[in-house]
Motif scaffolding. Structure first.
Motif, PDB file in Angstrom:
ATOM      1  N   HIS A 171       0.792  -1.208   0.135  1.00 49.46           N
ATOM      2  CA  HIS A 171      -0.084  -0.081  -0.005  1.00 49.46           C
ATOM      3  C   HIS A 171       0.845   1.247   0.102  1.00 49.46           C
ATOM      4  CE1 HIS A 171      -2.944   2.937   2.183  1.00 49.46           C
ATOM      5  NE2 HIS A 171      -1.767   3.516   2.599  1.00 49.46           N
ATOM      6  N   SER A 172       0.825   1.962  -0.879  1.00 50.57           N
ATOM      7  CA  SER A 172       1.374   3.309  -1.084  1.00 50.57           C
ATOM      8  C   SER A 172       0.773   4.505  -1.587  1.00 50.57           C
ATOM      9  CB  SER A 172       2.855   3.013  -1.956  1.00 50.57           C
ATOM     10  OG  SER A 172       3.669   2.359  -1.369  1.00 50.57           O
ATOM     11  N   HIS A 173       1.081   5.752  -1.554  1.00 45.30           N
ATOM     12  CA  HIS A 173       0.446   6.853  -1.936  1.00 45.30           C
ATOM     13  C   HIS A 173       0.593   7.018  -3.444  1.00 45.30           C
ATOM     14  CE1 HIS A 173      -0.679   8.994   2.149  1.00 45.30           C
ATOM     15  NE2 HIS A 173       0.275   7.781   2.559  1.00 45.30           N
ATOM     16  N   GLY A 174      -0.353   7.713  -4.225  1.00 40.94           N
ATOM     17  CA  GLY A 174      -0.053   7.947  -5.418  1.00 40.94           C
ATOM     18  C   GLY A 174      -1.155   8.972  -6.086  1.00 40.94           C
ATOM     19  N   HIS A 175      -1.000   9.504  -7.379  1.00 41.80           N
ATOM     20  CA  HIS A 175      -1.999  10.300  -7.896  1.00 41.80           C
ATOM     21  C   HIS A 175      -1.816  10.173  -9.560  1.00 41.80           C
ATOM     22  CE1 HIS A 175      -4.881  13.326  -8.800  1.00 41.80           C
ATOM     23  NE2 HIS A 175      -3.788  14.241  -9.266  1.00 41.80           N
ATOM     24  N   VAL A 176      -2.678   9.983 -10.241  1.00 45.06           N
ATOM     25  CA  VAL A 176      -2.628  10.016 -11.578  1.00 45.06           C
ATOM     26  C   VAL A 176      -3.297  11.235 -12.576  1.00 45.06           C
ATOM     27  CG1 VAL A 176      -2.712   8.471 -13.788  1.00 45.06           C
ATOM     28  CG2 VAL A 176      -2.673   7.365 -11.281  1.00 45.06           C
ATOM     29  N   ALA A 177      -2.654  11.741 -13.155  1.00 46.22           N
ATOM     30  CA  ALA A 177      -3.443  12.613 -13.935  1.00 46.22           C
ATOM     31  C   ALA A 177      -2.757  12.643 -15.776  1.00 46.22           C
ATOM     32  CB  ALA A 177      -2.876  14.236 -13.629  1.00 46.22           C
ATOM     33  N   ASP A 178      -3.165  13.344 -16.529  1.00 51.08           N
ATOM     34  CA  ASP A 178      -2.859  13.156 -17.806  1.00 51.08           C
ATOM     35  C   ASP A 178      -1.330  13.257 -18.206  1.00 51.08           C
ATOM     36  OD1 ASP A 178      -5.578  12.668 -19.373  1.00 51.08           O
ATOM     37  OD2 ASP A 178      -6.038  14.339 -18.234  1.00 51.08           O
ATOM     38  N   THR A 179      -0.523  14.282 -17.582  1.00 49.63           N
ATOM     39  CA  THR A 179       0.766  14.452 -17.842  1.00 49.63           C
ATOM     40  C   THR A 179       1.640  14.441 -16.599  1.00 49.63           C
ATOM     41  OG1 THR A 179       0.692  16.767 -17.566  1.00 49.63           O
ATOM     42  CG2 THR A 179       0.053  15.944 -19.783  1.00 49.63           C
ATOM     43  N   ASP A 180       2.807  14.155 -16.142  1.00 52.65           N
ATOM     44  CA  ASP A 180       3.660  14.059 -15.199  1.00 52.65           C
ATOM     45  C   ASP A 180       3.613  15.614 -14.383  1.00 52.65           C
ATOM     46  OD1 ASP A 180       4.329  11.576 -15.725  1.00 52.65           O
ATOM     47  OD2 ASP A 180       6.417  12.096 -16.627  1.00 52.65           O
ATOM     48  N   ALA A 181       3.550  16.723 -15.209  1.00 53.26           N
ATOM     49  CA  ALA A 181       3.541  17.976 -14.561  1.00 53.26           C
ATOM     50  C   ALA A 181       2.387  18.312 -13.994  1.00 53.26           C
ATOM     51  CB  ALA A 181       3.850  18.994 -15.820  1.00 53.26           C
ATOM     52  N   GLU A 182       1.084  17.651 -14.598  1.00 47.89           N
ATOM     53  CA  GLU A 182      -0.066  17.922 -14.009  1.00 47.89           C
ATOM     54  C   GLU A 182      -0.428  17.291 -13.018  1.00 47.89           C
ATOM     55  OE1 GLU A 182      -4.926  17.381 -15.255  1.00 47.89           O
ATOM     56  OE2 GLU A 182      -3.254  17.060 -16.845  1.00 47.89           O
ATOM     57  N   ALA A 183       0.044  16.199 -12.736  1.00 45.79           N
ATOM     58  CA  ALA A 183       0.081  15.203 -11.660  1.00 45.79           C
ATOM     59  C   ALA A 183       0.858  15.697 -10.376  1.00 45.79           C
ATOM     60  CB  ALA A 183       0.452  13.807 -11.989  1.00 45.79           C
ATOM     61  N   ARG A 184       2.143  15.965 -10.630  1.00 41.37           N
ATOM     62  CA  ARG A 184       2.779  16.463  -9.834  1.00 41.37           C
ATOM     63  C   ARG A 184       2.168  17.941  -9.121  1.00 41.37           C
ATOM     64  NH1 ARG A 184       9.137  14.875  -9.764  1.00 41.37           N
ATOM     65  NH2 ARG A 184       8.952  12.844 -10.716  1.00 41.37           N
ATOM     66  N   ASP A 185       1.977  19.041  -9.819  1.00 39.83           N
ATOM     67  CA  ASP A 185       1.573  20.202  -9.773  1.00 39.83           C
ATOM     68  C   ASP A 185       0.183  20.245  -9.097  1.00 39.83           C
ATOM     69  OD1 ASP A 185       4.030  21.231 -10.637  1.00 39.83           O
ATOM     70  OD2 ASP A 185       3.198  22.034 -12.423  1.00 39.83           O
ATOM     71  N   GLY A 186      -0.580  19.336  -9.650  1.00 43.38           N
ATOM     72  CA  GLY A 186      -1.905  19.092  -8.721  1.00 43.38           C
ATOM     73  C   GLY A 186      -2.024  18.457  -7.521  1.00 43.38           C
ATOM     74  N   LEU A 187      -1.075  17.357  -7.401  1.00 47.57           N
ATOM     75  CA  LEU A 187      -1.057  16.882  -6.107  1.00 47.57           C
ATOM     76  C   LEU A 187      -0.212  17.516  -4.936  1.00 47.57           C
ATOM     77  CD1 LEU A 187      -1.715  14.216  -4.291  1.00 47.57           C
ATOM     78  CD2 LEU A 187       0.664  13.207  -5.344  1.00 47.57           C
ATOM     79  N   TRP A 188       0.748  18.320  -5.335  1.00 47.52           N
ATOM     80  CA  TRP A 188       1.727  18.768  -4.256  1.00 47.52           C
ATOM     81  C   TRP A 188       1.024  19.684  -3.323  1.00 47.52           C
ATOM     82  CZ3 TRP A 188       5.601  19.409  -1.258  1.00 47.52           C
ATOM     83  CH2 TRP A 188       6.111  20.562  -0.823  1.00 47.52           C
ATOM     84  N   PRO A 189       0.378  20.792  -3.494  1.00 47.37           N
ATOM     85  CA  PRO A 189      -0.265  21.485  -2.353  1.00 47.37           C
ATOM     86  C   PRO A 189      -0.966  20.764  -1.336  1.00 47.37           C
ATOM     87  CG  PRO A 189      -0.664  22.782  -4.522  1.00 47.37           C
ATOM     88  CD  PRO A 189      -0.142  21.172  -4.930  1.00 47.37           C
ATOM     89  N   ASP A 190      -1.916  19.891  -1.884  1.00 44.09           N
ATOM     90  CA  ASP A 190      -2.889  19.194  -0.854  1.00 44.09           C
ATOM     91  C   ASP A 190      -2.053  17.987  -0.134  1.00 44.09           C
ATOM     92  OD1 ASP A 190      -5.144  20.630  -1.667  1.00 44.09           O
ATOM     93  OD2 ASP A 190      -5.067  19.527  -3.411  1.00 44.09           O
TER      94      ASP A 190
END
Length: 346
Positions: free
Chosen positions: A234-253
């Motif tokens: 079990h690990s944390h993660g997040h998927v979006a259409d691009t790497d940049a969108e995923a990282r920038d979208g997840l980072w603040p929260d």
């Protein structure tokens, strides 16, 4: 790789932010969570896990109740906890609740048993943290006896004994129960002794640092003379259409969640460089579908897993972002992981 591989999603029912940035009510978070599970079922995810917490920043204190609601909205996905805090609960009641869920879902229920990473349930239900080890050791022993079916005779020091006691409802098939472990070798051996599958919670650092734990588990199973049960992560993660969108979208929260918990535990505030390092080679599976799939496939190969569950919720991360992440995980990540694992190791 140990076949068949199952790829799942976990959520702790984190209290999310609405469109105006204000926290949603617990009730709305739970209703949104059920919608997320329905999408997971529709897109081919193998398992959906709901965690148990007893604090304001998480909406779910009764995973089985939420999972029962999900059972009525889904048809094929397996449903379970992530984690059930067995130490502060009664094993008989836990078994009854999950055997009921198993009936409602036509045999799709399973449970991950652990001590939890938070301790609020101990004072809430009248348990002494000084009994931390004994509570889990004895209650897991009783739960293992309940899994065998039939009348149960058991005696320990943390609850009343049982003498030829039958427990209802009986499971029509079998109820899969995992032992959730955060890294303690003693806990790894305990899972092996009971012949129960091992679920490793890897929430930071290179996942391959847990290879010795997997090896210990397999050696312990051999010494106990039992076939090796499945091993999961079990690990944390997040998927979006691009790497940049995923990282920038997840980072603040993700940072807000990490810093809130870190303030309670004495951790320094999280820096973006630390976040990126976890995403590059640690235990944070964040990026485009291909990036996340490659990271998951490497972990599955490296540890010889039968299950990988990605915790897709992260603090106030919005319901809309999580819905997209769930959709991409089911439609893009899972097929790509299977494709990668069918080919030669990189």
């Amino acid at each position: 790789m140990i076949n068949p591989l199952e790829l799942g999603l976990d959520t702790f029912g984190d209290v999310t932010a609405g469109p105006d940035g204000a926290p949603l009510t617990h009730g709305q978070v739970i209703r949104d969570l059920v919608d997320e599970a329905a999408v997971a079922d529709e897109t081919g995810v193998d398992f959906f896990g709901v965690g148990e917490h007893h604090r304001a920043d998480f909406a779910v204190s009764s995973p089985e109740t939420v999972l029962a609601g999900i059972a009525g909205r889904t048809r094929r996905i397996r449903l379970g906890s992530a984690v059930t805090v067995l130490s502060s609960d009664d094993p008989v009641r836990v078994f009854q609740r999950f055997s009921t869920l198993d009936a409602l879902s036509s045999g799709r229920a399973e449970v991950v048993l652990g001590r939890g990473s938070f301790t609020e349930s101990f004072p809430l239900f009248g348990h002494d943290l000084g009994d931390y080890e004994a509570l889990f050791e004895e209650k897991l022993d009783l739960f293992a006896a309940l899994l065998k079916g039939g009348p149960v005779t058991w005696r320990g020091s943390v609850r009343a004994p049982l003498a030829g006691q039958e427990v209802f409802p009986a499971v029509e098939g079998s109820l899969r129960a995992w032992v959730g472990v955060g890294g303690s070798p003693k806990s790894v051996v305990r899972a092996a002794r009971h012949g129960l599958p091992l679920m490793l919670a890897i929430i930071g650092g290179d996942p391959m640092r847990f290879a010795p734990h997997v090896d210990l588990y397999r050696r312990a199973c051999a010494q106990f003379g039992i076939p090796v049960p499945p091993v999961g992560v079990h690990s944390h993660g997040h998927v979006a259409d691009t790497d940049a969108e995923a990282r920038d979208g997840l980072w603040p929260d993700y940072r807000r969640m990490r810093d809130r918990i870190g303030a309670e535990r004495g951790w320094p505030p999280m820096r973006r460089a630390e976040f990126d390092a976890e995403a590059d080679g640690g235990s944070l599976y964040v990026g485009s579908p291909d990036t996340v799939a490659r990271r998951i496939a490497a972990t599955v190969r490296g540890l010889g897993l039968s299950r990988f569950d990605m915790k897709y919720s992260a603090g106030p991360l919005s319901h809309a972002r999580m819905m997209r992440s769930v959709e991409l995980y089911g439609t893009k990540v899972i097929p790509r992981v299977r494709e990668l694992l069918e080919g030669p190791a990189a």
